[in-house]
Scaffold this motif. Structure first.
Motif, PDB file in Angstrom:
ATOM      1  N   SER A 143       0.841  -1.192   0.000  1.00 21.27           N
ATOM      2  CA  SER A 143       0.000   0.000   0.000  1.00 21.27           C
ATOM      3  C   SER A 143       0.878   1.245   0.000  1.00 21.27           C
ATOM      4  CB  SER A 143      -0.924   0.006   1.223  1.00 21.27           C
ATOM      5  OG  SER A 143      -0.169  -0.056   2.414  1.00 21.27           O
ATOM      6  N   GLY A 144       0.285   2.357  -0.462  1.00 23.82           N
ATOM      7  CA  GLY A 144       1.049   3.593  -0.583  1.00 23.82           C
ATOM      8  C   GLY A 144       0.998   4.475   0.638  1.00 23.82           C
ATOM      9  N   ARG A 145       0.139   4.125   1.600  1.00 25.10           N
ATOM     10  CA  ARG A 145       0.034   4.930   2.815  1.00 25.10           C
ATOM     11  C   ARG A 145      -0.149   4.000   4.016  1.00 25.10           C
ATOM     12  NH1 ARG A 145      -5.547   8.190   1.906  1.00 25.10           N
ATOM     13  NH2 ARG A 145      -5.424   7.541  -0.257  1.00 25.10           N
ATOM     14  N   THR A 146       0.124   4.517   5.188  1.00 29.99           N
ATOM     15  CA  THR A 146      -0.024   3.711   6.392  1.00 29.99           C
ATOM     16  C   THR A 146      -1.499   3.423   6.647  1.00 29.99           C
ATOM     17  OG1 THR A 146       1.946   4.732   7.346  1.00 29.99           O
ATOM     18  CG2 THR A 146       0.476   3.555   8.852  1.00 29.99           C
TER      19      THR A 146
ATOM     20  N   ILE B 241      -4.017  -8.684   5.760  1.00 25.89           N
ATOM     21  CA  ILE B 241      -3.550  -8.934   4.399  1.00 25.89           C
ATOM     22  C   ILE B 241      -4.288  -8.072   3.385  1.00 25.89           C
ATOM     23  CG2 ILE B 241      -3.469 -10.652   2.539  1.00 25.89           C
ATOM     24  CD1 ILE B 241      -2.972 -12.772   4.699  1.00 25.89           C
ATOM     25  N   PHE B 242      -5.613  -8.001   3.497  1.00 26.51           N
ATOM     26  CA  PHE B 242      -6.411  -7.366   2.443  1.00 26.51           C
ATOM     27  C   PHE B 242      -6.859  -5.941   2.777  1.00 26.51           C
ATOM     28  CE2 PHE B 242      -7.220 -12.000   1.979  1.00 26.51           C
ATOM     29  CZ  PHE B 242      -6.674 -12.163   0.717  1.00 26.51           C
ATOM     30  N   GLY B 243      -6.867  -5.572   4.061  1.00 29.16           N
ATOM     31  CA  GLY B 243      -7.431  -4.283   4.432  1.00 29.16           C
ATOM     32  C   GLY B 243      -6.616  -3.087   4.013  1.00 29.16           C
ATOM     33  N   ASP B 244      -5.276  -3.202   4.031  1.00 32.66           N
ATOM     34  CA  ASP B 244      -4.447  -2.024   3.761  1.00 32.66           C
ATOM     35  C   ASP B 244      -4.658  -1.479   2.359  1.00 32.66           C
ATOM     36  OD1 ASP B 244      -3.218  -4.322   2.718  1.00 32.66           O
ATOM     37  OD2 ASP B 244      -1.217  -3.444   2.825  1.00 32.66           O
ATOM     38  N   ASN B 245      -4.832  -2.365   1.383  1.00 31.02           N
ATOM     39  CA  ASN B 245      -4.983  -1.900  -0.001  1.00 31.02           C
ATOM     40  C   ASN B 245      -6.335  -1.233  -0.240  1.00 31.02           C
ATOM     41  OD1 ASN B 245      -3.296  -4.840  -0.456  1.00 31.02           O
ATOM     42  ND2 ASN B 245      -2.400  -2.957  -1.240  1.00 31.02           N
ATOM     43  N   ILE B 246      -7.386  -1.755   0.397  1.00 36.01           N
ATOM     44  CA  ILE B 246      -8.695  -1.123   0.251  1.00 36.01           C
ATOM     45  C   ILE B 246      -8.703   0.229   0.961  1.00 36.01           C
ATOM     46  CG2 ILE B 246     -11.172  -1.393   0.639  1.00 36.01           C
ATOM     47  CD1 ILE B 246      -9.955  -3.285  -1.431  1.00 36.01           C
TER      48      ILE B 246
ATOM     49  N   GLU C 280      -6.945   2.703  -1.227  1.00 36.49           N
ATOM     50  CA  GLU C 280      -7.763   3.112  -2.365  1.00 36.49           C
ATOM     51  C   GLU C 280      -8.868   4.083  -1.950  1.00 36.49           C
ATOM     52  OE1 GLU C 280      -9.414   3.920  -5.752  1.00 36.49           O
ATOM     53  OE2 GLU C 280      -7.587   2.714  -5.616  1.00 36.49           O
ATOM     54  N   MET C 281      -9.554   3.791  -0.832  1.00 41.20           N
ATOM     55  CA  MET C 281     -10.741   4.564  -0.459  1.00 41.20           C
ATOM     56  C   MET C 281     -10.425   5.768   0.419  1.00 41.20           C
ATOM     57  SD  MET C 281     -13.562   1.607   0.341  1.00 41.20           S
ATOM     58  CE  MET C 281     -14.176   0.546  -0.981  1.00 41.20           C
ATOM     59  N   GLY C 282      -9.298   5.735   1.109  1.00 40.28           N
ATOM     60  CA  GLY C 282      -9.022   6.753   2.117  1.00 40.28           C
ATOM     61  C   GLY C 282      -9.527   6.273   3.466  1.00 40.28           C
ATOM     62  N   HIS C 283      -9.008   6.848   4.527  1.00 35.21           N
ATOM     63  CA  HIS C 283      -9.258   6.335   5.865  1.00 35.21           C
ATOM     64  C   HIS C 283     -10.734   6.390   6.265  1.00 35.21           C
ATOM     65  CE1 HIS C 283      -4.942   6.301   6.153  1.00 35.21           C
ATOM     66  NE2 HIS C 283      -4.851   7.619   6.148  1.00 35.21           N
ATOM     67  N   VAL C 284     -11.376   7.532   6.078  1.00 38.40           N
ATOM     68  CA  VAL C 284     -12.752   7.697   6.550  1.00 38.40           C
ATOM     69  C   VAL C 284     -13.715   6.857   5.728  1.00 38.40           C
ATOM     70  CG1 VAL C 284     -14.622   9.347   6.903  1.00 38.40           C
ATOM     71  CG2 VAL C 284     -12.258  10.002   7.455  1.00 38.40           C
ATOM     72  N   ARG C 285     -13.596   6.907   4.413  1.00 37.40           N
ATOM     73  CA  ARG C 285     -14.481   6.100   3.572  1.00 37.40           C
ATOM     74  C   ARG C 285     -14.300   4.613   3.834  1.00 37.40           C
ATOM     75  NH1 ARG C 285     -14.440   8.601  -2.582  1.00 37.40           N
ATOM     76  NH2 ARG C 285     -15.516  10.572  -2.107  1.00 37.40           N
ATOM     77  N   TYR C 286     -13.071   4.229   4.054  1.00 37.51           N
ATOM     78  CA  TYR C 286     -12.796   2.814   4.319  1.00 37.51           C
ATOM     79  C   TYR C 286     -13.463   2.364   5.611  1.00 37.51           C
ATOM     80  CZ  TYR C 286     -10.071  -1.241   5.890  1.00 37.51           C
ATOM     81  OH  TYR C 286      -9.684  -2.468   6.372  1.00 37.51           O
ATOM     82  N   LEU C 287     -13.417   3.183   6.654  1.00 36.41           N
ATOM     83  CA  LEU C 287     -14.073   2.825   7.905  1.00 36.41           C
ATOM     84  C   LEU C 287     -15.582   2.675   7.696  1.00 36.41           C
ATOM     85  CD1 LEU C 287     -14.020   2.340  10.944  1.00 36.41           C
ATOM     86  CD2 LEU C 287     -14.158   4.829  11.275  1.00 36.41           C
TER      87      LEU C 287
ATOM     88  N   PRO D 234      -2.198  -5.156  -9.518  1.00 35.83           N
ATOM     89  CA  PRO D 234      -2.119  -3.833  -8.890  1.00 35.83           C
ATOM     90  C   PRO D 234      -1.420  -2.852  -9.835  1.00 35.83           C
ATOM     91  CG  PRO D 234      -1.459  -5.545  -7.344  1.00 35.83           C
ATOM     92  CD  PRO D 234      -1.602  -6.206  -8.676  1.00 35.83           C
ATOM     93  N   PRO D 235      -1.806  -1.577  -9.805  1.00 38.68           N
ATOM     94  CA  PRO D 235      -1.235  -0.593 -10.736  1.00 38.68           C
ATOM     95  C   PRO D 235       0.135  -0.092 -10.326  1.00 38.68           C
ATOM     96  CG  PRO D 235      -2.836   0.459  -9.330  1.00 38.68           C
ATOM     97  CD  PRO D 235      -2.864  -0.998  -8.976  1.00 38.68           C
ATOM     98  N   HIS D 236       0.831  -0.820  -9.464  1.00 37.25           N
ATOM     99  CA  HIS D 236       2.168  -0.443  -9.022  1.00 37.25           C
ATOM    100  C   HIS D 236       3.002  -1.714  -8.918  1.00 37.25           C
ATOM    101  CE1 HIS D 236      -0.557  -0.871  -5.475  1.00 37.25           C
ATOM    102  NE2 HIS D 236       0.346  -1.788  -5.176  1.00 37.25           N
TER     103      HIS D 236
END
Length: 248
Positions: free
Chosen positions: A10-13, A86-91, A94-101, A227-229
């Protein structure tokens, strides 16, 4: 056979994913002592677990939310947190912290409703984050179907780490939930198959807007489902097990 990591950095923490893991672990530790007292544990679950029969009667609706943060044992907790890690960091990336929550909680609520619909008169308490995590897995399947996931295969004396595409792992997992759901009798205890299936479908549906913003089918054509990276690289081909010589 179970996943141990993906090759999709993932690109962010993923602060929300970490916070959810800490919350689930912390809440589990807070009532760990009740496992030595079945009566007290059952009373606790009666107050905070999801009980379909109560929801059908119009009571216990808060259990749809609180049950997401409860688990029936260490193995249950560890398995769910592994999948979320495993799967949560990438979503979340993609969505950002608030939208993901919001996405995570919505998937969990829909998963709980699916369990109620599958057995509306069941008095069996349902606990676990797996419905919400199934939604995360559904979103992952839509966005990164060909991301590589390392699975650990263990057969008595043989074990190996094998990379496979995410779509294969997640499709097999989803198929097992559908199979188990039709095979289980409503009201029985055990695995909440329809909660898993409902959460997974909800995750797929709620991720469609993000997928469309990326171009929908055109996004898949550009990335070939990867993944695009650049993918993370691990030495998964070797297990580094020492060989022993034959005794003469």
């Amino acid at each position: 056979m179970f996943p141990i990591r993906d090759h999709n950095p993932s690109g962010r923490t993923p602060y929300v994913t970490y916070a959810l893991i800490l919350a689930n672990v912390g809440i589990f530790v807070s009532y760990w002592g009740l496992f030595s007292n079945p009566r007290a544990l059952n009373a606790f679950f009666a107050d905070y677990a999801l009980i379909p029969a109560l929801v059908t009667q119009g009571d216990g609706v808060t259990g749809l939310l609180t049950s997401m943060f409860l688990h029936g044992g260490l193995t249950h907790l560890a398995g769910n947190m592994l999948f979320l890690f495993i799967f949560g960091d990438n979503i979340e990336d993609e969505m950002g912290h608030v939208r993901y929550l919001g996405f995570y909680l919505a998937c969990g609520l829909i998963a709980g409703l699916a369990q109620v619909v599958s057995g509306p008169l069941s008095p069996v308490p349902t606990v676990g984050a797996s419905g919400a995590i199934a939604g995360v897995m559904g979103g992952y399947l839509l966005l990164y179907p060909r991301a590589r996931v390392d699975i650990f295969i263990f057969l008595i004396v043989f074990f190996k780490i094998l990379p496979i595409p995410a779509w294969l792992l997640l499709a097999v997992w989803f198929g097992l939930q559908i199979y188990g759901g039709f095979g289980a009798r409503a009201g029985d205890g055990g695995v909440a198959y329809w909660a898993h299936a409902g959460g997974f479908i909800a995750g797929l549906a709620l991720t469609v807007p993000a997928w469309l913003r990326k171009g929908g089918p055109a996004y898949w054509r550009r990335t070939d489902g990867h993944p695009p990276h650049p993918a993370g690289q691990y030495d998964s081909a070797r297990t580094h097990i020492p060989r022993t010589g034959r005794r003469k």
